[in-house]
Design an enzyme around this catalytic site. Sequence first.
Site, PDB file in Angstrom:
ATOM      1  N   GLY A   1       1.469   4.219   4.430  1.00  0.00           N
ATOM      2  CA  GLY A   1       2.340   3.362   3.644  1.00  0.00           C
ATOM      3  C   GLY A   1       2.741   2.093   4.363  1.00  0.00           C
ATOM      4  O   GLY A   1       3.327   2.155   5.440  1.00  0.00           O
ATOM      5  N   SER A   2       2.442   0.924   3.796  1.00  0.00           N
ATOM      6  CA  SER A   2       2.673  -0.319   4.517  1.00  0.00           C
ATOM      7  C   SER A   2       2.395  -1.521   3.606  1.00  0.00           C
ATOM      8  O   SER A   2       2.253  -1.373   2.395  1.00  0.00           O
ATOM      9  CB  SER A   2       1.767  -0.370   5.750  1.00  0.00           C
ATOM     10  OG  SER A   2       0.453   0.011   5.408  1.00  0.00           O
ATOM     11  N   ARG A   3       2.269  -2.716   4.217  1.00  0.00           N
ATOM     12  CA  ARG A   3       2.066  -3.935   3.447  1.00  0.00           C
ATOM     13  C   ARG A   3       1.273  -4.943   4.252  1.00  0.00           C
ATOM     14  O   ARG A   3       1.353  -4.976   5.483  1.00  0.00           O
ATOM     15  CB  ARG A   3       3.429  -4.524   3.070  1.00  0.00           C
ATOM     16  CG  ARG A   3       3.365  -5.672   2.091  1.00  0.00           C
ATOM     17  CD  ARG A   3       4.759  -6.080   1.683  1.00  0.00           C
ATOM     18  NE  ARG A   3       5.169  -7.321   2.298  1.00  0.00           N
ATOM     19  CZ  ARG A   3       6.423  -7.763   2.327  1.00  0.00           C
ATOM     20  NH1 ARG A   3       7.393  -7.028   1.823  1.00  0.00           N
ATOM     21  NH2 ARG A   3       6.711  -8.915   2.878  1.00  0.00           N
TER      22      ARG A   3
ATOM     23  N   MET B   1       0.839  -1.195   0.000  1.00  0.00           N
ATOM     24  CA  MET B   1       0.000   0.000   0.000  1.00  0.00           C
ATOM     25  C   MET B   1       0.875   1.246   0.000  1.00  0.00           C
ATOM     26  O   MET B   1       1.700   1.422   0.896  1.00  0.00           O
ATOM     27  CB  MET B   1      -0.900   0.020   1.238  1.00  0.00           C
ATOM     28  CG  MET B   1      -1.870  -1.140   1.328  1.00  0.00           C
ATOM     29  SD  MET B   1      -2.821  -1.107   2.880  1.00  0.00           S
ATOM     30  CE  MET B   1      -1.575  -1.701   4.032  1.00  0.00           C
TER      31      MET B   1
END
Length: 232
Positions: free
Chosen positions: A189-191, A102
């Site tokens: 912002g990440s996953r 993301m």
Amino acid sequence: MSLFNTVRNTIVPVHKEGYPFVAAFFVASLVLGWIFKPLFWIGMIFTLWCAYFFRDPERVTPQDDDLVISPADGKVSAIQMVTPPAELNLGSEPMLRISVFMNVFNCHVNRAPMRGRIVSINYRSGSFVNAELDKASEDNERNGLVIETSHGQIGVVQIAGLVARRILCWANPNEPVDAGERFGLIRFGSRLDVFLPAGAAPRVSLGQTAVAGETVIAEFASAKGPVISRRS
């Protein structure tokens, strides 16, 4: 009334976790505008971006226990066999891992990929390297859920990114969860990693854009007919 419904359906609601941030950006815009008027409009651009970041749209989720639904909006960044993190207690054998990255423009509300019961939730502190890198699965701050499904236990891991500094999870162990149900959020912002047991076949490709609560990323059976959906 039709005009009202049109406006209501067009404007995407902001998740309540975003209210303090949107308010802070707006107040900062007022202060900056008092110092130098053009700064107000620059601040308002960031305020609108913040509201956009914390948007929480409705999604229509396929209701089929053989389907695995994307837990996040973003780009499919990895599809590979990987040993799951030790804290998930899913064993030492490699499992199918599908990762969705993301960026700061994606919706960051996370949704359950399958229906089942939450067995455990495990948080691990860590660093904040780029979440798109493979080593982020081991090095970064993360929060892992194990869900007992009709096909066995699956793992869902929220991974903080380069600028992410807060992983939110409002699910609890031993609670039931539906596919597409909201369970958490990661800021900026990440996953998301999904670990699947034997029998799951990927239904997405690297680089494909996934939509949380809607995109089918894997399947435990083939030759399926039409399935019903649930709006949430």
